[in-house]
Design a protein around this motif. Structure first.
Motif, PDB file in Angstrom:
ATOM      1  N   LEU A   1      -5.570   2.057   7.837  1.00 26.40           N
ATOM      2  CA  LEU A   1      -6.753   1.249   8.140  1.00 26.40           C
ATOM      3  C   LEU A   1      -7.642   1.110   6.912  1.00 26.40           C
ATOM      4  O   LEU A   1      -8.225   0.046   6.676  1.00 26.40           O
ATOM      5  CB  LEU A   1      -7.524   1.875   9.300  1.00 26.40           C
ATOM      6  CG  LEU A   1      -8.765   1.127   9.773  1.00 26.40           C
ATOM      7  CD1 LEU A   1      -8.448  -0.325  10.126  1.00 26.40           C
ATOM      8  CD2 LEU A   1      -9.388   1.840  10.978  1.00 26.40           C
ATOM      9  N   TYR A   2      -7.777   2.163   6.121  1.00 27.76           N
ATOM     10  CA  TYR A   2      -8.520   2.117   4.868  1.00 27.76           C
ATOM     11  C   TYR A   2      -7.951   1.009   3.981  1.00 27.76           C
ATOM     12  O   TYR A   2      -8.690   0.165   3.445  1.00 27.76           O
ATOM     13  CB  TYR A   2      -8.421   3.485   4.196  1.00 27.76           C
ATOM     14  CG  TYR A   2      -9.319   3.736   3.006  1.00 27.76           C
ATOM     15  CD1 TYR A   2     -10.156   2.762   2.463  1.00 27.76           C
ATOM     16  CD2 TYR A   2      -9.324   4.993   2.394  1.00 27.76           C
ATOM     17  CE1 TYR A   2     -10.973   3.029   1.374  1.00 27.76           C
ATOM     18  CE2 TYR A   2     -10.135   5.272   1.310  1.00 27.76           C
ATOM     19  CZ  TYR A   2     -10.947   4.289   0.794  1.00 27.76           C
ATOM     20  OH  TYR A   2     -11.747   4.562  -0.287  1.00 27.76           O
ATOM     21  N   GLY A   3      -6.627   0.990   3.828  1.00 30.36           N
ATOM     22  CA  GLY A   3      -6.006  -0.032   3.016  1.00 30.36           C
ATOM     23  C   GLY A   3      -6.194  -1.428   3.581  1.00 30.36           C
ATOM     24  O   GLY A   3      -6.483  -2.382   2.846  1.00 30.36           O
TER      25      GLY A   3
ATOM     26  N   VAL B   1       0.866  -1.185   0.000  1.00 28.83           N
ATOM     27  CA  VAL B   1       0.000   0.000   0.000  1.00 28.83           C
ATOM     28  C   VAL B   1       0.901   1.232   0.000  1.00 28.83           C
ATOM     29  O   VAL B   1       1.712   1.419   0.908  1.00 28.83           O
ATOM     30  CB  VAL B   1      -0.927   0.008   1.229  1.00 28.83           C
ATOM     31  CG1 VAL B   1      -1.764   1.296   1.259  1.00 28.83           C
ATOM     32  CG2 VAL B   1      -1.845  -1.211   1.211  1.00 28.83           C
ATOM     33  N   ILE B   2       0.765   2.063  -1.023  1.00 21.10           N
ATOM     34  CA  ILE B   2       1.535   3.297  -1.122  1.00 21.10           C
ATOM     35  C   ILE B   2       0.705   4.445  -0.563  1.00 21.10           C
ATOM     36  O   ILE B   2      -0.440   4.656  -0.976  1.00 21.10           O
ATOM     37  CB  ILE B   2       1.915   3.592  -2.589  1.00 21.10           C
ATOM     38  CG1 ILE B   2       2.848   2.509  -3.124  1.00 21.10           C
ATOM     39  CG2 ILE B   2       2.577   4.964  -2.708  1.00 21.10           C
ATOM     40  CD1 ILE B   2       3.205   2.690  -4.596  1.00 21.10           C
ATOM     41  N   LEU B   3       1.283   5.183   0.375  1.00 19.92           N
ATOM     42  CA  LEU B   3       0.630   6.368   0.927  1.00 19.92           C
ATOM     43  C   LEU B   3       1.060   7.570   0.090  1.00 19.92           C
ATOM     44  O   LEU B   3       2.221   7.978   0.119  1.00 19.92           O
ATOM     45  CB  LEU B   3       1.015   6.564   2.388  1.00 19.92           C
ATOM     46  CG  LEU B   3       0.718   5.388   3.331  1.00 19.92           C
ATOM     47  CD1 LEU B   3       1.092   5.757   4.765  1.00 19.92           C
ATOM     48  CD2 LEU B   3      -0.742   4.972   3.247  1.00 19.92           C
TER      49      LEU B   3
ATOM     50  N   VAL C   1      -2.368  10.609  -9.656  1.00 21.14           N
ATOM     51  CA  VAL C   1      -2.006   9.197  -9.497  1.00 21.14           C
ATOM     52  C   VAL C   1      -2.302   8.426 -10.774  1.00 21.14           C
ATOM     53  O   VAL C   1      -1.470   7.634 -11.250  1.00 21.14           O
ATOM     54  CB  VAL C   1      -2.762   8.573  -8.312  1.00 21.14           C
ATOM     55  CG1 VAL C   1      -2.487   7.067  -8.242  1.00 21.14           C
ATOM     56  CG2 VAL C   1      -2.350   9.223  -6.999  1.00 21.14           C
ATOM     57  N   LEU C   2      -3.464   8.650 -11.363  1.00 16.78           N
ATOM     58  CA  LEU C   2      -3.831   7.924 -12.578  1.00 16.78           C
ATOM     59  C   LEU C   2      -2.922   8.293 -13.745  1.00 16.78           C
ATOM     60  O   LEU C   2      -2.615   7.452 -14.595  1.00 16.78           O
ATOM     61  CB  LEU C   2      -5.292   8.209 -12.932  1.00 16.78           C
ATOM     62  CG  LEU C   2      -6.319   7.674 -11.935  1.00 16.78           C
ATOM     63  CD1 LEU C   2      -7.720   8.100 -12.327  1.00 16.78           C
ATOM     64  CD2 LEU C   2      -6.235   6.154 -11.833  1.00 16.78           C
ATOM     65  N   GLU C   3      -2.478   9.536 -13.782  1.00 13.80           N
ATOM     66  CA  GLU C   3      -1.557   9.956 -14.838  1.00 13.80           C
ATOM     67  C   GLU C   3      -0.199   9.278 -14.687  1.00 13.80           C
ATOM     68  O   GLU C   3       0.396   8.829 -15.675  1.00 13.80           O
ATOM     69  CB  GLU C   3      -1.384  11.467 -14.807  1.00 13.80           C
ATOM     70  CG  GLU C   3      -0.363  11.994 -15.820  1.00 13.80           C
ATOM     71  CD  GLU C   3      -0.085  13.483 -15.662  1.00 13.80           C
ATOM     72  OE1 GLU C   3       0.883  13.963 -16.274  1.00 13.80           O
ATOM     73  OE2 GLU C   3      -0.827  14.156 -14.916  1.00 13.80           O
TER      74      GLU C   3
ATOM     75  N   LEU D   1      -1.908  -1.162  -3.984  1.00 10.34           N
ATOM     76  CA  LEU D   1      -2.932  -0.181  -3.667  1.00 10.34           C
ATOM     77  C   LEU D   1      -2.280   1.173  -3.405  1.00 10.34           C
ATOM     78  O   LEU D   1      -1.150   1.234  -2.907  1.00 10.34           O
ATOM     79  CB  LEU D   1      -3.738  -0.590  -2.432  1.00 10.34           C
ATOM     80  CG  LEU D   1      -4.842  -1.644  -2.620  1.00 10.34           C
ATOM     81  CD1 LEU D   1      -4.227  -3.029  -2.838  1.00 10.34           C
ATOM     82  CD2 LEU D   1      -5.774  -1.672  -1.414  1.00 10.34           C
ATOM     83  N   VAL D   2      -2.983   2.229  -3.751  1.00  6.69           N
ATOM     84  CA  VAL D   2      -2.517   3.584  -3.495  1.00  6.69           C
ATOM     85  C   VAL D   2      -3.612   4.336  -2.758  1.00  6.69           C
ATOM     86  O   VAL D   2      -4.765   4.358  -3.195  1.00  6.69           O
ATOM     87  CB  VAL D   2      -2.172   4.325  -4.808  1.00  6.69           C
ATOM     88  CG1 VAL D   2      -1.758   5.764  -4.509  1.00  6.69           C
ATOM     89  CG2 VAL D   2      -1.070   3.595  -5.561  1.00  6.69           C
ATOM     90  N   VAL D   3      -3.242   4.936  -1.621  1.00  2.00           N
ATOM     91  CA  VAL D   3      -4.163   5.794  -0.880  1.00  2.00           C
ATOM     92  C   VAL D   3      -3.732   7.232  -1.129  1.00  2.00           C
ATOM     93  O   VAL D   3      -2.573   7.586  -0.907  1.00  2.00           O
ATOM     94  CB  VAL D   3      -4.140   5.493   0.633  1.00  2.00           C
ATOM     95  CG1 VAL D   3      -5.173   6.343   1.353  1.00  2.00           C
ATOM     96  CG2 VAL D   3      -4.387   4.011   0.889  1.00  2.00           C
ATOM     97  N   THR D   4      -4.662   8.051  -1.596  1.00  2.00           N
ATOM     98  CA  THR D   4      -4.308   9.413  -1.941  1.00  2.00           C
ATOM     99  C   THR D   4      -5.420  10.376  -1.572  1.00  2.00           C
ATOM    100  O   THR D   4      -6.517   9.964  -1.175  1.00  2.00           O
ATOM    101  CB  THR D   4      -3.983   9.529  -3.445  1.00  2.00           C
ATOM    102  OG1 THR D   4      -3.355  10.781  -3.697  1.00  2.00           O
ATOM    103  CG2 THR D   4      -5.250   9.428  -4.286  1.00  2.00           C
TER     104      THR D   4
END
Length: 366
Positions: free
Chosen positions: A93-95, A5-7, A67-69, A56-59
């Motif tokens: 926690l979201y991840g 998971v990338i923050l 992020v999508l770019e 996963l990426v949390v942004t």
């Protein structure tokens, strides 16, 4: 199965004015290769999992398009968007809840989007050891970096004296070098940092973690019920986690979980790590000299006279930075902003950015 998971929700304000509200630090390209910080981070991690499908990426809400770019191969369902910032505890926690919904037995890793690693192979080896340990234990694994100097900008981890039984790697080799965490220490003053290094027991807290997803969920349920309760309830409905965010407390995972849990371990590591916290990092990241005397780091068009220990950075092809008689300063020209700051005051850049955000006339420069 390993799920990194990338923050990627940070604002990178201490890299202003290169890092701006519309393009925070994690989306910058700071060295040769043409890859942004978040792209290089994703490259390292996808090699340890099943490619981008398990990444996963949390942004933040306003960074979704960035992020999508930068990561066009990332599945849309793997992009977790926070409607409001609530620090790292809520993001992690979201991840964890998202992973547990489909893979309750998964191993989860947590990684900032904007750190630099010099030796990807050594990084991968440390992560494999952390994954092997997490598979066999209920502990929360932290990655502690062997200090290279008495840094005052990092938190520290004190490792215990005894090495733990770490289980086996896939290749059959012992996953050695795992220690119980004695305590976490806040960012120290210079003298305390020197004392930490003298003991040989203190490591830099890298902000990288590995654990079984069920282990971290149990920790949240026990130690941070004010976070776990509303988010676990919301997780039962797809899309519900975002709705729970506005009422959540703003707290880091260090304060909420790691400094209070008794099952935290650390793996000491050395793979050329840098969190690129502010402009002073360019002295460690880049090599350049516009003055001809080898004492300055310069990027772009610069001319220096009687200038030493300076960091000079310009992004405009037609812009020029000229300095005369300066010592130990940072001069940055980025777009419509020029920054001049002593190197020992770069931590205060964040305060300037906060002031800009409060001014209707100046907010566009933030």
């Amino acid at each position: 199965m390993f799920y990194p998971v990338i923050l990627a929700g940070g604002s990178g304000e201490r890299f202003w004015p290169l890092s701006r509200k519309h393009k925070p630090k994690q989306f910058l390209t700071l060295e040769a290769g043409g890859r942004s910080l978040i792209q290089v981070t994703a490259d390292r991690l996808s090699a340890l999992s099943e490619g981008m499908d398990q990444l996963l990426v949390v942004t933040a809400n306003d960074q979704r398009s960035n992020v999508l770019e930068h990561l066009p191969e990332l599945p849309l369902e793997n992009l977790l968007v926070e409607p409001v910032a609530r620090d790292t505890a809520a993001a992690i926690l979201y991840g964890a809840l998202t992973i547990a919904r489909d893979e309750p037995d998964a191993i989860m890793g947590v990684f900032p989007a904007d750190h630099r690693v010099d030796d990807p192979e050594a990084f991968s080896e440390v992560l494999r050891r952390a994954i092997a340990y997490a598979q066999a234990h209920d502990d929360l694994v932290t990655i502690g970096m062997t200090p290279q100097y008495p840094a005052t900008g990092y938190g520290y981890i004190e490792q215990g004296p005894e090495q733990l039984d770490a289980g086996q790697l896939d290749a059959g080799q012992p996953a050695s070098g795992v220690y119980r965490v004695q305590r976490f220490a806040e960012k120290p003053d210079a003298e305390t940092a020197r004392q930490f290094l003298a003991t040989g027991r203190y490591l830099w807290n890298s902000g990288m973690f590995v654990w079984r997803v069920q282990s971290i969920l149990r920790a949240f349920e026990t130690l941070a019920p004010e976070l776990y309760g509303p988010m676990a309830e919301a997780a039962r409905i797809r899309g519900g986690l975002r709705a729970a965010y506005p009422g959540l407390p703003k707290i880091s995972v260090d304060y909420a979980i790691l400094e209070r849990a008794r099952n935290v371990v650390v793996i000491p590591a050395s793979f050329g790590w840098d969190d690129l916290g502010d402009w002073n990092a360019l002295e460690r990241l880049l090599k350049g000299d516009a003055s001809g005397d080898g004492s300055n780091v310069a990027v772009g068009r610069t001319v220096s006279l009687d200038t030493g220990g300076a960091i000079l950075y310009t992004t405009g092809g037609d812009d020029l930075i000229a300095t005369i008689g300066l010592e130990d300063v940072v001069v940055v020209r980025a777009g419509d902003v020029t920054l001049v700051v002593r190197k020992d005051r770069t931590q205060d850049i964040k305060t300037v950015v906060q002031q800009l955000k409060k001014s209707p006339e100046l907010e566009r420069f933030a």
